[in-house]
Design a protein around this motif. Structure first.
Motif, PDB file in Angstrom:
ATOM      1  N   ILE A 233       0.864  -1.188   0.000  1.00  0.00           N
ATOM      2  CA  ILE A 233       0.000   0.000   0.000  1.00  0.00           C
ATOM      3  C   ILE A 233       0.896   1.231   0.000  1.00  0.00           C
ATOM      4  O   ILE A 233       1.813   1.355   0.816  1.00  0.00           O
ATOM      5  CB  ILE A 233      -0.948   0.017   1.206  1.00  0.00           C
ATOM      6  N   ILE A 234       0.630   2.136  -0.938  1.00  0.00           N
ATOM      7  CA  ILE A 234       1.442   3.333  -1.171  1.00  0.00           C
ATOM      8  C   ILE A 234       0.697   4.558  -0.649  1.00  0.00           C
ATOM      9  O   ILE A 234      -0.475   4.751  -0.967  1.00  0.00           O
ATOM     10  CB  ILE A 234       1.719   3.526  -2.671  1.00  0.00           C
ATOM     11  N   ASP A 235       1.355   5.398   0.133  1.00  0.00           N
ATOM     12  CA  ASP A 235       0.786   6.692   0.508  1.00  0.00           C
ATOM     13  C   ASP A 235       0.978   7.684  -0.629  1.00  0.00           C
ATOM     14  O   ASP A 235       2.045   7.733  -1.254  1.00  0.00           O
ATOM     15  CB  ASP A 235       1.458   7.241   1.770  1.00  0.00           C
ATOM     16  N   MET A 236      -0.032   8.498  -0.877  1.00  0.00           N
ATOM     17  CA  MET A 236       0.018   9.505  -1.937  1.00  0.00           C
ATOM     18  C   MET A 236      -0.103  10.871  -1.268  1.00  0.00           C
ATOM     19  O   MET A 236      -1.209  11.384  -1.052  1.00  0.00           O
ATOM     20  CB  MET A 236      -1.101   9.269  -2.952  1.00  0.00           C
ATOM     21  N   ASP A 237       1.026  11.443  -0.888  1.00  0.00           N
ATOM     22  CA  ASP A 237       1.041  12.704  -0.148  1.00  0.00           C
ATOM     23  C   ASP A 237       0.752  13.863  -1.092  1.00  0.00           C
ATOM     24  O   ASP A 237       1.465  14.058  -2.089  1.00  0.00           O
ATOM     25  CB  ASP A 237       2.392  12.906   0.535  1.00  0.00           C
ATOM     26  N   THR A 253       1.809   4.584   6.011  1.00  0.00           N
ATOM     27  CA  THR A 253       1.807   4.804   7.462  1.00  0.00           C
ATOM     28  C   THR A 253       0.388   4.896   8.015  1.00  0.00           C
ATOM     29  O   THR A 253       0.212   5.215   9.201  1.00  0.00           O
ATOM     30  CB  THR A 253       2.569   6.099   7.810  1.00  0.00           C
ATOM     31  N   LEU A 254      -0.625   4.636   7.197  1.00  0.00           N
ATOM     32  CA  LEU A 254      -2.000   4.689   7.682  1.00  0.00           C
ATOM     33  C   LEU A 254      -2.258   3.569   8.694  1.00  0.00           C
ATOM     34  O   LEU A 254      -1.601   2.520   8.659  1.00  0.00           O
ATOM     35  CB  LEU A 254      -2.970   4.545   6.510  1.00  0.00           C
ATOM     36  N   PRO A 255      -3.225   3.768   9.598  1.00  0.00           N
ATOM     37  CA  PRO A 255      -3.554   2.708  10.560  1.00  0.00           C
ATOM     38  C   PRO A 255      -3.898   1.399   9.861  1.00  0.00           C
ATOM     39  O   PRO A 255      -4.501   1.391   8.786  1.00  0.00           O
ATOM     40  CB  PRO A 255      -4.769   3.278  11.297  1.00  0.00           C
ATOM     41  N   ALA A 256      -3.520   0.292  10.477  1.00  0.00           N
ATOM     42  CA  ALA A 256      -3.734  -1.019   9.869  1.00  0.00           C
ATOM     43  C   ALA A 256      -5.203  -1.262   9.544  1.00  0.00           C
ATOM     44  O   ALA A 256      -5.535  -1.872   8.524  1.00  0.00           O
ATOM     45  CB  ALA A 256      -3.205  -2.115  10.793  1.00  0.00           C
ATOM     46  N   ARG A 257      -6.115  -0.779  10.418  1.00  0.00           N
ATOM     47  CA  ARG A 257      -7.543  -1.019  10.169  1.00  0.00           C
ATOM     48  C   ARG A 257      -8.021  -0.289   8.914  1.00  0.00           C
ATOM     49  O   ARG A 257      -8.894  -0.793   8.197  1.00  0.00           O
ATOM     50  CB  ARG A 257      -8.371  -0.606  11.390  1.00  0.00           C
ATOM     51  N   ILE A 258      -7.440   0.892   8.627  1.00  0.00           N
ATOM     52  CA  ILE A 258      -7.822   1.633   7.431  1.00  0.00           C
ATOM     53  C   ILE A 258      -7.258   0.945   6.188  1.00  0.00           C
ATOM     54  O   ILE A 258      -7.936   0.831   5.161  1.00  0.00           O
ATOM     55  CB  ILE A 258      -7.343   3.090   7.514  1.00  0.00           C
ATOM     56  N   GLN A 260      -6.774  -2.189   5.892  1.00  0.00           N
ATOM     57  CA  GLN A 260      -7.580  -3.386   5.660  1.00  0.00           C
ATOM     58  C   GLN A 260      -8.924  -3.031   5.045  1.00  0.00           C
ATOM     59  O   GLN A 260      -9.434  -3.773   4.185  1.00  0.00           O
ATOM     60  CB  GLN A 260      -7.789  -4.142   6.976  1.00  0.00           C
ATOM     61  N   ARG A 261      -9.506  -1.904   5.429  1.00  0.00           N
ATOM     62  CA  ARG A 261     -10.768  -1.473   4.813  1.00  0.00           C
ATOM     63  C   ARG A 261     -10.568  -1.190   3.326  1.00  0.00           C
ATOM     64  O   ARG A 261     -11.438  -1.504   2.498  1.00  0.00           O
ATOM     65  CB  ARG A 261     -11.304  -0.238   5.530  1.00  0.00           C
ATOM     66  N   MET A 262      -9.437  -0.593   2.971  1.00  0.00           N
ATOM     67  CA  MET A 262      -9.125  -0.365   1.566  1.00  0.00           C
ATOM     68  C   MET A 262      -9.009  -1.691   0.815  1.00  0.00           C
ATOM     69  O   MET A 262      -9.530  -1.845  -0.299  1.00  0.00           O
ATOM     70  CB  MET A 262      -7.820   0.416   1.433  1.00  0.00           C
ATOM     71  N   ILE A 263      -8.322  -2.622   1.414  1.00  0.00           N
ATOM     72  CA  ILE A 263      -8.135  -3.935   0.787  1.00  0.00           C
ATOM     73  C   ILE A 263      -9.478  -4.631   0.588  1.00  0.00           C
ATOM     74  O   ILE A 263      -9.767  -5.185  -0.481  1.00  0.00           O
ATOM     75  CB  ILE A 263      -7.175  -4.787   1.641  1.00  0.00           C
ATOM     76  N   ASN A 264     -10.310  -4.615   1.629  1.00  0.00           N
ATOM     77  CA  ASN A 264     -11.612  -5.290   1.548  1.00  0.00           C
ATOM     78  C   ASN A 264     -12.500  -4.673   0.465  1.00  0.00           C
ATOM     79  O   ASN A 264     -13.166  -5.385  -0.293  1.00  0.00           O
ATOM     80  CB  ASN A 264     -12.319  -5.214   2.900  1.00  0.00           C
ATOM     81  N   ALA A 265     -12.513  -3.323   0.395  1.00  0.00           N
ATOM     82  CA  ALA A 265     -13.339  -2.657  -0.612  1.00  0.00           C
ATOM     83  C   ALA A 265     -12.840  -2.970  -2.017  1.00  0.00           C
ATOM     84  O   ALA A 265     -13.641  -3.183  -2.942  1.00  0.00           O
ATOM     85  CB  ALA A 265     -13.341  -1.152  -0.371  1.00  0.00           C
TER      86      ALA A 265
END
Length: 454
Positions: A233-237, A253-258, A260-265
Protein backbone atom coordinates in the motif's frame (compact mmCIF):
# COMPACT_ATOMS: atom_id res chain seq x y z
CA UNK A 1 25.19 -31.35 -24.19
CA UNK A 2 21.52 -30.61 -23.31
CA UNK A 3 19.80 -27.72 -25.05
CA UNK A 4 19.44 -24.57 -23.04
CA UNK A 5 15.77 -24.09 -22.01
CA UNK A 6 14.00 -21.45 -24.06
CA UNK A 7 13.09 -18.21 -22.31
CA UNK A 8 9.55 -16.91 -21.89
CA UNK A 9 8.93 -13.93 -24.16
CA UNK A 10 7.26 -11.11 -22.25
CA UNK A 11 6.04 -8.05 -24.18
CA UNK A 12 5.61 -4.73 -22.38
CA UNK A 13 3.59 -1.98 -24.02
CA UNK A 14 5.57 1.26 -24.00
CA UNK A 15 8.68 -0.22 -22.40
CA UNK A 16 11.36 2.32 -21.49
CA UNK A 17 14.92 1.91 -20.20
CA UNK A 18 14.00 2.79 -16.60
CA UNK A 19 11.36 0.07 -16.38
CA UNK A 20 13.59 -2.42 -18.17
CA UNK A 21 16.11 -1.96 -15.34
CA UNK A 22 13.37 -2.73 -12.81
CA UNK A 23 12.29 -5.81 -14.74
CA UNK A 24 15.83 -7.11 -14.39
CA UNK A 25 15.45 -7.16 -10.58
CA UNK A 26 12.82 -9.90 -10.62
CA UNK A 27 13.50 -13.48 -9.57
CA UNK A 28 15.10 -15.59 -12.33
CA UNK A 29 15.16 -12.59 -14.67
CA UNK A 30 17.49 -14.49 -17.00
CA UNK A 31 14.68 -16.94 -17.76
CA UNK A 32 12.70 -14.18 -19.50
CA UNK A 33 13.22 -12.21 -22.68
CA UNK A 34 11.66 -8.76 -22.34
CA UNK A 35 10.47 -7.01 -25.48
CA UNK A 36 9.06 -3.55 -26.02
CA UNK A 37 5.68 -3.50 -27.77
CA UNK A 38 4.97 -0.19 -29.52
CA UNK A 39 7.03 2.90 -28.93
CA UNK A 40 6.59 4.58 -25.55
CA UNK A 41 5.93 7.98 -27.17
CA UNK A 42 3.11 6.48 -29.22
CA UNK A 43 1.22 4.84 -26.34
CA UNK A 44 1.93 7.39 -23.60
CA UNK A 45 1.60 10.57 -25.72
CA UNK A 46 -0.89 9.43 -28.38
CA UNK A 47 -2.45 12.81 -29.34
CA UNK A 48 -3.58 12.25 -32.93
CA UNK A 49 -3.18 8.48 -33.15
CA UNK A 50 -6.26 6.25 -33.24
CA UNK A 51 -6.79 3.23 -31.00
CA UNK A 52 -7.48 1.08 -34.06
CA UNK A 53 -4.14 2.09 -35.58
CA UNK A 54 -2.24 1.25 -32.40
CA UNK A 55 -4.01 -2.09 -32.06
CA UNK A 56 -3.20 -3.04 -35.64
CA UNK A 57 0.45 -2.01 -35.25
CA UNK A 58 0.74 -4.12 -32.10
CA UNK A 59 -0.90 -7.13 -33.76
CA UNK A 60 1.46 -6.88 -36.70
CA UNK A 61 4.51 -6.61 -34.46
CA UNK A 62 3.49 -9.64 -32.41
CA UNK A 63 2.55 -11.70 -35.46
CA UNK A 64 5.94 -10.97 -37.04
CA UNK A 65 7.80 -12.12 -33.91
CA UNK A 66 9.59 -15.42 -34.66
CA UNK A 67 9.15 -16.91 -31.19
CA UNK A 68 6.26 -17.56 -28.83
CA UNK A 69 4.27 -14.75 -27.26
CA UNK A 70 4.03 -15.87 -23.62
CA UNK A 71 2.86 -12.74 -21.81
CA UNK A 72 1.74 -9.17 -22.52
CA UNK A 73 1.88 -6.46 -19.84
CA UNK A 74 0.61 -2.88 -19.62
CA UNK A 75 1.82 -0.50 -16.95
CA UNK A 76 0.58 2.77 -18.46
CA UNK A 77 -2.95 4.19 -18.61
CA UNK A 78 -5.20 4.03 -21.67
CA UNK A 79 -4.63 2.99 -24.41
CA UNK A 80 -2.24 0.30 -23.12
CA UNK A 81 -4.73 -0.74 -20.43
CA UNK A 82 -7.18 -1.80 -23.16
CA UNK A 83 -4.65 -2.91 -25.77
CA UNK A 84 -3.15 -5.52 -23.42
CA UNK A 85 -6.29 -7.64 -22.76
CA UNK A 86 -7.36 -7.43 -26.42
CA UNK A 87 -3.95 -8.66 -27.57
CA UNK A 88 -3.88 -11.37 -24.90
CA UNK A 89 -7.24 -12.61 -26.16
CA UNK A 90 -5.83 -12.70 -29.70
CA UNK A 91 -2.89 -14.84 -28.64
CA UNK A 92 -4.69 -17.05 -26.10
CA UNK A 93 -2.75 -15.98 -23.01
CA UNK A 94 -4.03 -14.97 -19.53
CA UNK A 95 -5.64 -11.56 -19.10
CA UNK A 96 -8.66 -10.03 -17.33
CA UNK A 97 -12.00 -10.16 -19.16
CA UNK A 98 -12.18 -7.09 -21.39
CA UNK A 99 -15.55 -6.07 -19.97
CA UNK A 100 -14.15 -5.95 -16.43
CA UNK A 101 -11.31 -3.71 -17.59
CA UNK A 102 -13.73 -1.25 -19.23
CA UNK A 103 -15.70 -1.16 -15.97
CA UNK A 104 -12.60 0.40 -14.43
CA UNK A 105 -11.44 2.50 -17.38
CA UNK A 106 -14.76 4.25 -18.12
CA UNK A 107 -15.06 6.57 -15.12
CA UNK A 108 -18.84 6.86 -15.19
CA UNK A 109 -19.45 3.13 -15.78
CA UNK A 110 -16.97 2.41 -13.01
CA UNK A 111 -18.87 4.62 -10.56
CA UNK A 112 -22.13 2.87 -11.49
CA UNK A 113 -20.60 -0.54 -10.71
CA UNK A 114 -18.92 0.76 -7.56
CA UNK A 115 -22.29 2.07 -6.38
CA UNK A 116 -23.66 -1.46 -6.67
CA UNK A 117 -20.82 -3.18 -4.82
CA UNK A 118 -19.27 -0.68 -2.34
CA UNK A 119 -21.86 2.12 -1.98
CA UNK A 120 -20.44 3.42 1.30
CA UNK A 121 -17.15 4.27 -0.47
CA UNK A 122 -18.58 6.28 -3.37
CA UNK A 123 -19.21 10.06 -3.60
CA UNK A 124 -22.33 11.43 -5.31
CA UNK A 125 -21.79 11.67 -9.06
CA UNK A 126 -23.51 12.22 -12.39
CA UNK A 127 -22.67 12.21 -16.09
CA UNK A 128 -23.06 15.18 -18.44
CA UNK A 129 -22.40 16.26 -22.01
CA UNK A 130 -19.86 19.13 -22.02
CA UNK A 131 -20.97 20.14 -25.53
CA UNK A 132 -24.62 20.62 -24.52
CA UNK A 133 -25.83 24.25 -24.46
CA UNK A 134 -27.16 23.67 -20.93
CA UNK A 135 -24.37 21.42 -19.66
CA UNK A 136 -24.39 22.91 -16.17
CA UNK A 137 -28.12 22.18 -15.79
CA UNK A 138 -27.34 18.45 -16.23
CA UNK A 139 -25.33 18.46 -12.97
CA UNK A 140 -27.32 18.03 -9.78
CA UNK A 141 -24.56 18.56 -7.21
CA UNK A 142 -23.88 21.45 -4.86
CA UNK A 143 -20.76 23.58 -5.33
CA UNK A 144 -17.93 22.82 -5.11
CA UNK A 145 -17.64 19.71 -7.25
CA UNK A 146 -15.05 18.09 -9.47
CA UNK A 147 -15.42 17.49 -13.22
CA UNK A 148 -13.32 15.40 -15.61
CA UNK A 149 -13.77 13.38 -18.81
CA UNK A 150 -15.05 9.82 -18.53
CA UNK A 151 -11.64 8.83 -19.90
CA UNK A 152 -8.54 10.78 -18.96
CA UNK A 153 -5.35 10.32 -16.99
CA UNK A 154 -2.86 12.23 -14.84
CA UNK A 155 -5.62 14.68 -13.80
CA UNK A 156 -5.78 16.04 -17.33
CA UNK A 157 -8.86 18.21 -17.94
CA UNK A 158 -9.90 17.76 -14.33
CA UNK A 159 -11.22 20.89 -12.60
CA UNK A 160 -12.62 21.92 -9.24
CA UNK A 161 -15.80 23.94 -9.88
CA UNK A 162 -16.78 26.53 -7.29
CA UNK A 163 -19.30 28.54 -9.32
CA UNK A 164 -20.81 28.97 -12.79
CA UNK A 165 -17.87 31.04 -14.03
CA UNK A 166 -15.46 28.26 -13.05
CA UNK A 167 -17.64 25.83 -14.97
CA UNK A 168 -17.70 27.91 -18.14
CA UNK A 169 -13.92 28.34 -18.08
CA UNK A 170 -13.39 24.59 -17.53
CA UNK A 171 -15.88 23.61 -20.25
CA UNK A 172 -13.99 25.73 -22.75
CA UNK A 173 -10.79 23.87 -21.94
CA UNK A 174 -12.53 20.49 -21.97
CA UNK A 175 -14.26 21.05 -25.33
CA UNK A 176 -10.93 21.95 -26.86
CA UNK A 177 -8.96 19.00 -25.49
CA UNK A 178 -11.32 16.12 -24.74
CA UNK A 179 -10.98 14.55 -28.17
CA UNK A 180 -7.29 13.85 -27.67
CA UNK A 181 -8.10 10.78 -25.57
CA UNK A 182 -11.87 10.61 -25.99
CA UNK A 183 -11.85 9.88 -29.71
CA UNK A 184 -9.51 6.92 -29.28
CA UNK A 185 -11.57 5.71 -26.31
CA UNK A 186 -14.72 5.76 -28.46
CA UNK A 187 -12.95 3.48 -30.93
CA UNK A 188 -12.07 1.11 -28.09
CA UNK A 189 -15.66 1.11 -26.81
CA UNK A 190 -16.71 -0.42 -30.14
CA UNK A 191 -15.17 -3.67 -28.89
CA UNK A 192 -18.10 -4.15 -26.48
CA UNK A 193 -21.86 -4.08 -26.46
CA UNK A 194 -22.46 -1.49 -23.75
CA UNK A 195 -25.37 -1.52 -21.27
CA UNK A 196 -28.21 0.81 -22.18
CA UNK A 197 -27.41 3.24 -19.35
CA UNK A 198 -23.77 3.53 -20.40
CA UNK A 199 -24.17 3.54 -24.19
CA UNK A 200 -24.74 7.30 -24.46
CA UNK A 201 -21.72 8.16 -22.28
CA UNK A 202 -19.14 8.35 -25.04
CA UNK A 203 -15.53 9.43 -24.75
CA UNK A 204 -16.66 13.04 -25.23
CA UNK A 205 -18.76 12.95 -22.04
CA UNK A 206 -17.73 14.01 -18.55
CA UNK A 207 -18.44 13.01 -14.98
CA UNK A 208 -19.13 15.36 -12.09
CA UNK A 209 -18.44 14.23 -8.53
CA UNK A 210 -18.60 15.49 -4.99
CA UNK A 211 -15.25 16.74 -3.71
CA UNK A 212 -13.71 14.12 -1.48
CA UNK A 213 -11.14 15.03 1.14
CA UNK A 214 -8.58 13.20 3.20
CA UNK A 215 -5.36 11.25 3.17
CA UNK A 216 -4.81 9.38 -0.08
CA UNK A 217 -3.35 5.89 -0.40
CA UNK A 218 -3.30 3.09 -2.97
CA UNK A 219 -3.36 -0.67 -2.38
CA UNK A 220 -1.65 -2.51 -5.23
CA UNK A 221 -2.20 -6.18 -5.89
CA UNK A 222 -3.48 -8.87 -8.21
CA UNK A 223 -6.24 -11.33 -8.91
CA UNK A 224 -4.90 -14.60 -10.28
CA UNK A 225 -7.11 -17.60 -10.93
CA UNK A 226 -9.61 -16.24 -8.45
CA UNK A 227 -7.08 -15.54 -5.70
CA UNK A 228 -6.97 -11.92 -4.50
CA UNK A 229 -3.68 -10.60 -3.09
CA UNK A 230 -2.27 -7.20 -2.11
CA UNK A 231 1.51 -6.83 -2.15
CA UNK A 232 1.76 -3.27 -0.84
CA UNK A 233 0.00 0.00 0.00
CA UNK A 234 1.44 3.33 -1.17
CA UNK A 235 0.79 6.69 0.51
CA UNK A 236 0.02 9.51 -1.94
CA UNK A 237 1.04 12.70 -0.15
CA UNK A 238 -0.70 15.74 -1.64
CA UNK A 239 0.65 19.22 -2.26
CA UNK A 240 -0.55 22.30 -0.40
CA UNK A 241 -3.40 22.93 -2.86
CA UNK A 242 -4.80 19.45 -2.21
CA UNK A 243 -5.51 18.91 -5.92
CA UNK A 244 -2.69 16.44 -6.66
CA UNK A 245 0.12 14.55 -4.96
CA UNK A 246 3.70 15.66 -4.44
CA UNK A 247 5.14 12.26 -3.68
CA UNK A 248 4.41 8.55 -3.47
CA UNK A 249 5.75 6.94 -0.30
CA UNK A 250 6.10 3.24 0.52
CA UNK A 251 5.20 1.60 2.84
CA UNK A 252 2.01 3.29 3.98
CA UNK A 253 1.81 4.80 7.46
CA UNK A 254 -2.00 4.69 7.68
CA UNK A 255 -3.55 2.71 10.56
CA UNK A 256 -3.73 -1.02 9.87
CA UNK A 257 -7.54 -1.02 10.17
CA UNK A 258 -7.82 1.63 7.43
CA UNK A 259 -5.45 -0.26 5.17
CA UNK A 260 -7.58 -3.39 5.66
CA UNK A 261 -10.77 -1.47 4.81
CA UNK A 262 -9.13 -0.36 1.57
CA UNK A 263 -8.13 -3.94 0.79
CA UNK A 264 -11.61 -5.29 1.55
CA UNK A 265 -13.34 -2.66 -0.61
CA UNK A 266 -10.94 -3.33 -3.50
CA UNK A 267 -11.66 -7.03 -3.39
CA UNK A 268 -15.45 -6.59 -3.24
CA UNK A 269 -15.44 -4.32 -6.27
CA UNK A 270 -13.06 -6.46 -8.36
CA UNK A 271 -15.01 -9.63 -7.66
CA UNK A 272 -18.27 -7.81 -8.47
CA UNK A 273 -17.05 -6.83 -11.96
CA UNK A 274 -15.50 -10.27 -12.65
CA UNK A 275 -11.89 -9.07 -12.78
CA UNK A 276 -9.36 -11.93 -12.81
CA UNK A 277 -5.87 -12.78 -14.10
CA UNK A 278 -4.65 -9.22 -13.85
CA UNK A 279 -3.02 -6.63 -11.61
CA UNK A 280 -4.58 -3.53 -10.08
CA UNK A 281 -3.96 -0.47 -7.98
CA UNK A 282 -6.86 1.27 -6.25
CA UNK A 283 -6.71 4.86 -4.98
CA UNK A 284 -8.65 5.79 -1.83
CA UNK A 285 -9.20 8.88 0.31
CA UNK A 286 -9.58 8.52 4.08
CA UNK A 287 -11.34 11.41 5.81
CA UNK A 288 -9.88 10.96 9.28
CA UNK A 289 -12.24 13.42 11.00
CA UNK A 290 -15.32 11.49 9.86
CA UNK A 291 -13.59 8.11 9.50
CA UNK A 292 -14.98 7.93 5.98
CA UNK A 293 -13.24 5.96 3.26
CA UNK A 294 -13.93 6.80 -0.39
CA UNK A 295 -12.64 5.27 -3.60
CA UNK A 296 -11.03 7.59 -6.16
CA UNK A 297 -10.45 5.07 -8.96
CA UNK A 298 -9.19 1.59 -9.81
CA UNK A 299 -6.44 1.04 -12.38
CA UNK A 300 -6.11 -2.38 -14.02
CA UNK A 301 -2.33 -2.66 -13.80
CA UNK A 302 0.61 -2.31 -11.50
CA UNK A 303 1.90 1.24 -11.37
CA UNK A 304 5.28 1.79 -13.03
CA UNK A 305 5.64 4.72 -10.60
CA UNK A 306 5.75 2.20 -7.75
CA UNK A 307 8.41 -0.09 -9.23
CA UNK A 308 11.48 1.64 -7.81
CA UNK A 309 9.79 1.98 -4.40
CA UNK A 310 9.20 -1.76 -4.11
CA UNK A 311 12.77 -2.43 -5.25
CA UNK A 312 14.23 -0.14 -2.59
CA UNK A 313 12.10 -1.48 0.30
CA UNK A 314 11.28 -5.08 -0.62
CA UNK A 315 14.32 -5.89 -2.76
CA UNK A 316 12.38 -6.54 -5.96
CA UNK A 317 10.11 -4.50 -8.23
CA UNK A 318 6.37 -5.07 -8.59
CA UNK A 319 7.13 -6.38 -12.08
CA UNK A 320 7.69 -9.70 -10.31
CA UNK A 321 3.94 -9.81 -9.71
CA UNK A 322 2.99 -8.53 -13.17
CA UNK A 323 5.15 -11.10 -14.96
CA UNK A 324 3.86 -13.98 -12.82
CA UNK A 325 0.23 -13.05 -13.39
CA UNK A 326 0.81 -12.56 -17.14
CA UNK A 327 2.06 -16.16 -17.25
CA UNK A 328 -0.83 -17.47 -15.13
CA UNK A 329 1.35 -18.14 -12.09
CA UNK A 330 0.60 -17.36 -8.44
CA UNK A 331 2.52 -14.13 -7.68
CA UNK A 332 4.84 -13.69 -4.71
CA UNK A 333 6.78 -10.53 -3.84
CA UNK A 334 9.56 -10.49 -1.21
CA UNK A 335 8.81 -8.49 1.94
CA UNK A 336 11.20 -5.90 3.43
CA UNK A 337 14.35 -7.38 1.92
CA UNK A 338 15.51 -4.15 0.29
CA UNK A 339 18.19 -1.64 1.20
CA UNK A 340 15.89 1.02 2.68
CA UNK A 341 13.14 1.24 5.29
CA UNK A 342 11.18 3.75 3.22
CA UNK A 343 11.20 4.91 -0.39
CA UNK A 344 9.49 7.61 -2.42
CA UNK A 345 8.86 9.02 -5.86
CA UNK A 346 8.89 12.80 -5.40
CA UNK A 347 7.69 15.09 -8.15
CA UNK A 348 9.60 18.09 -9.46
CA UNK A 349 6.95 20.69 -10.28
CA UNK A 350 6.53 24.26 -11.49
CA UNK A 351 3.41 26.35 -10.90
CA UNK A 352 3.42 28.67 -13.93
CA UNK A 353 3.50 28.13 -17.68
CA UNK A 354 6.71 29.01 -19.51
CA UNK A 355 9.38 27.93 -21.97
CA UNK A 356 12.09 25.72 -20.46
CA UNK A 357 15.41 27.51 -21.00
CA UNK A 358 17.67 25.48 -18.71
CA UNK A 359 17.61 22.05 -17.05
CA UNK A 360 20.16 20.39 -14.72
CA UNK A 361 23.07 19.02 -16.74
CA UNK A 362 24.52 15.51 -16.52
CA UNK A 363 27.32 16.62 -14.19
CA UNK A 364 24.81 18.03 -11.72
CA UNK A 365 22.80 14.81 -11.78
CA UNK A 366 25.95 12.72 -11.27
CA UNK A 367 26.97 14.86 -8.29
CA UNK A 368 23.58 14.32 -6.69
CA UNK A 369 23.86 10.59 -7.34
CA UNK A 370 27.19 10.49 -5.50
CA UNK A 371 25.88 12.65 -2.67
CA UNK A 372 22.79 10.47 -2.24
CA UNK A 373 23.57 6.89 -3.35
CA UNK A 374 20.56 5.03 -4.73
CA UNK A 375 18.84 8.25 -5.82
CA UNK A 376 17.60 8.43 -9.40
CA UNK A 377 16.42 11.65 -11.05
CA UNK A 378 14.22 11.50 -14.12
CA UNK A 379 13.63 14.65 -16.17
CA UNK A 380 10.59 14.89 -18.43
CA UNK A 381 11.36 18.25 -20.05
CA UNK A 382 14.12 19.66 -22.19
CA UNK A 383 15.11 23.20 -23.26
CA UNK A 384 12.69 24.76 -25.72
CA UNK A 385 9.58 22.98 -24.42
CA UNK A 386 6.53 24.99 -23.42
CA UNK A 387 5.17 23.46 -20.20
CA UNK A 388 1.50 23.78 -21.15
CA UNK A 389 2.20 21.96 -24.42
CA UNK A 390 4.09 19.01 -22.94
CA UNK A 391 2.06 15.78 -22.84
CA UNK A 392 0.01 14.49 -19.91
CA UNK A 393 0.14 17.54 -17.66
CA UNK A 394 -2.45 18.21 -14.97
CA UNK A 395 -4.76 21.21 -14.86
CA UNK A 396 -3.19 23.02 -11.90
CA UNK A 397 0.59 22.72 -12.22
CA UNK A 398 3.34 21.32 -14.43
CA UNK A 399 5.57 18.31 -13.77
CA UNK A 400 9.24 18.62 -14.76
CA UNK A 401 10.34 15.18 -13.62
CA UNK A 402 10.69 12.98 -10.55
CA UNK A 403 13.21 12.07 -7.86
CA UNK A 404 13.31 8.43 -6.72
CA UNK A 405 15.01 7.99 -3.37
CA UNK A 406 15.22 5.80 -0.28
CA UNK A 407 15.89 6.55 3.38
CA UNK A 408 15.83 5.13 6.90
CA UNK A 409 12.85 7.22 8.04
CA UNK A 410 10.40 9.92 6.91
CA UNK A 411 12.44 12.84 8.24
CA UNK A 412 15.55 11.65 6.41
CA UNK A 413 13.48 11.14 3.26
CA UNK A 414 12.08 14.68 3.37
CA UNK A 415 15.52 16.21 3.90
CA UNK A 416 16.88 14.30 0.91
CA UNK A 417 13.99 15.49 -1.24
CA UNK A 418 14.46 19.12 -0.25
CA UNK A 419 18.23 18.96 -0.75
CA UNK A 420 17.77 17.46 -4.22
CA UNK A 421 15.21 20.10 -5.21
CA UNK A 422 17.53 22.88 -4.05
CA UNK A 423 20.37 21.48 -6.18
CA UNK A 424 18.33 21.18 -9.39
CA UNK A 425 18.77 24.28 -11.53
CA UNK A 426 15.88 25.01 -13.90
CA UNK A 427 15.14 28.27 -15.71
CA UNK A 428 12.11 29.45 -17.71
CA UNK A 429 11.20 32.20 -20.15
CA UNK A 430 7.75 33.77 -20.66
CA UNK A 431 5.48 31.57 -22.79
CA UNK A 432 5.02 32.02 -26.52
CA UNK A 433 1.78 31.38 -28.45
CA UNK A 434 1.02 27.62 -28.63
CA UNK A 435 2.43 25.72 -31.63
CA UNK A 436 0.13 24.56 -34.42
CA UNK A 437 1.24 20.91 -34.30
CA UNK A 438 0.42 18.85 -31.17
CA UNK A 439 3.21 17.01 -29.37
CA UNK A 440 3.43 13.30 -30.11
CA UNK A 441 1.27 13.22 -33.24
CA UNK A 442 1.03 9.70 -34.62
CA UNK A 443 2.44 9.33 -38.12
CA UNK A 444 3.21 5.62 -38.03
CA UNK A 445 1.93 3.63 -41.00
CA UNK A 446 4.38 0.73 -41.17
CA UNK A 447 4.06 -2.85 -39.95
CA UNK A 448 5.27 -2.08 -36.42
CA UNK A 449 7.13 0.32 -34.21
CA UNK A 450 10.32 -0.69 -32.42
CA UNK A 451 10.98 0.76 -28.96
CA UNK A 452 13.62 3.42 -28.65
CA UNK A 453 16.34 3.02 -26.05
CA UNK A 454 16.19 5.41 -23.12
Amino acid sequence: MPNKPSRNNIFILGLDAFQLDKLKTIHDADSYAFHGLLDVDLVVHPNACSFTTMLELARQQLSAFPGTVDGIIAHWDFPTSILAPVLCRDFGIPAPPLRSVFKCEHKYWSRVEQQKSIPDCIPRFCCFDPFHDQALAQIHLDYPFWIKPVKSFSSQLGFVIGNADDFQHAIGRIRKGIGRVGDAFDEALQLLRLPRGIRASTGSYCIAEEIIQGVQAAPEGSMCQGEFRVHGIIDMDKNASGHSFDRLVYPSTLPARIQQRMINASERFLRHIGFDNGCFNAEFMWDQANDRLQLVEVNTRISQSHSDLFTKVDGMSNHEVAVSVALGRRPVLPHRQGRYQIAAKCLITHDADGIVSRIPDDDALRRLGKRFPGTHIRLDVRPGMRLSQTPNQGSYRYTLGAIYLGADNHDHLLRKYEDCLAALDFAFQPPLPPPDTPVGECTATGPGIQPEAG
